[in-house]
Design an enzyme around this catalytic site. Structure first.
Site, PDB file in Angstrom:
ATOM      1  CG  HIS A 141       2.772   0.217   4.266  1.00  0.00           C
ATOM      2  ND1 HIS A 141       1.915  -0.923   5.232  1.00  0.00           N
ATOM      3  CD2 HIS A 141       1.878   0.235   4.096  1.00  0.00           C
ATOM      4  CE1 HIS A 141       1.098  -0.180   5.248  1.00  0.00           C
ATOM      5  NE2 HIS A 141       0.622   0.484   4.619  1.00  0.00           N
TER       6      HIS A 141
ATOM      7  CG  ASP B 205      -2.514  -0.488   1.132  1.00  0.00           C
ATOM      8  OD1 ASP B 205      -2.005  -2.040   0.047  1.00  0.00           O
ATOM      9  OD2 ASP B 205      -2.594  -0.984   2.475  1.00  0.00           O
TER      10      ASP B 205
HETATM   11 NI    NI Z   1      -2.288   2.965   3.459  1.00  0.00          NI
END
Ligand code: NI
Length: 225
Positions: free
Chosen positions: A182, A38
């Site tokens: 991430h 993400d």
């Molecule tokens: Ni996020």
């Protein structure tokens, strides 16, 4: 010659499909796991793509619209190399706190940014912080998007340590799981070669979310998993 030999050996050991990108993994028959990243694209996304390419692994990237505008080339490369792309809003707000029109704007600006760069509108959406409710899901559905959450979150942004991030992924890995990480966390990218090696050793086929679902995206307005 020696390099070629090593490459072939490592492919056999890793269980990667020999036919390359066109080989299709059937998750009804083998053990699959979806790695998802993400908040990108970011400065480390290119390095992550290098690792995934080397290891012949496909992942799913939930992109922020404003980052797409900053790094369009990285987004084009992500798509060209067979990864799946989803919408992670334009500026990463907690959506349930916003008005309907604000939510739609966050989603639509990102759809537009990704389409502008790749020619395609994503079908998957992941709400920032996982903060969602029936209204957010319905509004995402109105934009032809499914909602994709996760079965395990590494909290890599908090750990900021490659060894601990690796341990978290291995602890959370399970058949047909969806792991949240991430690509904006440098230590996650740093840990990735070891993570991929160990997951493959444990028999996982690392695939995109659509591949996990048998080659299709979840229906619009539906939340998965
Ligand atoms: Ni996020």
């Amino acid at each position: 010659m020696l390099i070629q030999g090593l490459l072939v050996t490592s492919l056999v050991l890793s269980g990667a499909p020999a036919a390359g990108a066109k080989a299709r993994v059937d998750c009804a028959k083998v053990t699959c796991l979806a790695l998802t990243f993400d908040d990108g694209p970011g400065p480390r996304t290119g390095a992550l793509l290098d690792v995934l390419k080397r290891e012949r692994v496909h992942a799913t990237f939930f992109l922020m619209g404003k980052h797409v505008e900053q790094l369009p080339k990285v987004v084009r490369r992500t798509m060209a190399e067979g990864h799946a792309i989803g919408n992670h809003t334009y500026s990463h707000p907690s959506l349930p706190t916003l008005l309907d029109q604000e939510i739609i704007d966050e989603i639509r600006l990102t759809q537009d940014a990704i389409q502008e760069v790749t020619g395609r509108r994503p079908r998957m959406f992941r709400p920032p912080y996982g903060n969602t409710d029936d209204r957010v899901l319905r509004l995402a559905g109105s934009q032809d998007l499914s909602q994709v959450l996760w079965t395990g979150t590494t909290l890599d942004w908090k750990l900021r340590d490659p060894a601990r991030i690796k341990a978290a992924v291995l602890r959370l890995a399970k058949p047909n799981g969806v792991i949240l990480m991430h690509d904006t966390v440098p230590q996650t990218v740093q840990a990735m070669p070891e993570i991929l090696k160990e997951l493959k050793k444990r028999g996982y086929h690392l695939v995109t979310v659509p591949t996990l679902l048998g080659g299709r995206t979840p229906d619009a307005g539906v939340s998965f998993p």
